[in-house]
Write an enzyme that holds these catalytic residues in place. Sequence first.
Site, PDB file in Angstrom:
ATOM      1  N   VAL A 287      36.441  32.558  40.513  1.00 11.49           N
ATOM      2  CA  VAL A 287      35.993  33.927  40.740  1.00 11.49           C
ATOM      3  C   VAL A 287      36.703  34.829  39.746  1.00 11.49           C
ATOM      4  CG1 VAL A 287      35.399  33.627  43.177  1.00 11.49           C
ATOM      5  CG2 VAL A 287      37.714  34.299  42.542  1.00 11.49           C
ATOM      6  N   SER A 288      36.200  36.060  39.625  1.00  8.55           N
ATOM      7  CA  SER A 288      36.714  36.926  38.572  1.00  8.55           C
ATOM      8  C   SER A 288      37.766  37.920  39.025  1.00  8.55           C
ATOM      9  CB  SER A 288      35.560  37.676  37.903  1.00  8.55           C
ATOM     10  OG  SER A 288      34.866  38.442  38.865  1.00  8.55           O
ATOM     11  N   SER A 289      38.068  38.024  40.304  1.00 11.07           N
ATOM     12  CA  SER A 289      39.149  38.905  40.735  1.00 11.07           C
ATOM     13  C   SER A 289      39.716  38.427  42.063  1.00 11.07           C
ATOM     14  CB  SER A 289      38.668  40.356  40.854  1.00 11.07           C
ATOM     15  OG  SER A 289      37.727  40.475  41.891  1.00 11.07           O
TER      16      SER A 289
END
Length: 120
Positions: A56-58
């Site tokens: 995931v990106s965050s």
Amino acid sequence: MNLKGWATSQGVSYATALRWYKAGKLPVPAYQAGRLIVIGEPGVAAPGVVAAYARVSSSDQSADLDRQVARVSAWATANDYQVGKIVTEILTSLCVRLHGRRGAANRATAAVAALFEDPA
């Protein structure tokens, strides 16, 4: 170990090692994986064993990461694969800008290599 590293450790130039590889005269076993020439025999995981990789990106998407792992694991099980290792990653946009595609490729390679590592 790749061909360049092997050549350096043996005191041979990379060009010579590459010429030997192309001529089939390299004194050690080697194989090509994409554009990389790897020294040694290719590793083989047990039949049907896979690594599940999710990203995931965050950090506020941790719940999404858990859902991804569950979805990938369920797919693997439904298709008669055994999940040998689960690799997860939280990647910020800063990391993407700093490391780019090469970093992503390295992480994917590390996920596959994790299958072959001894858990002990």
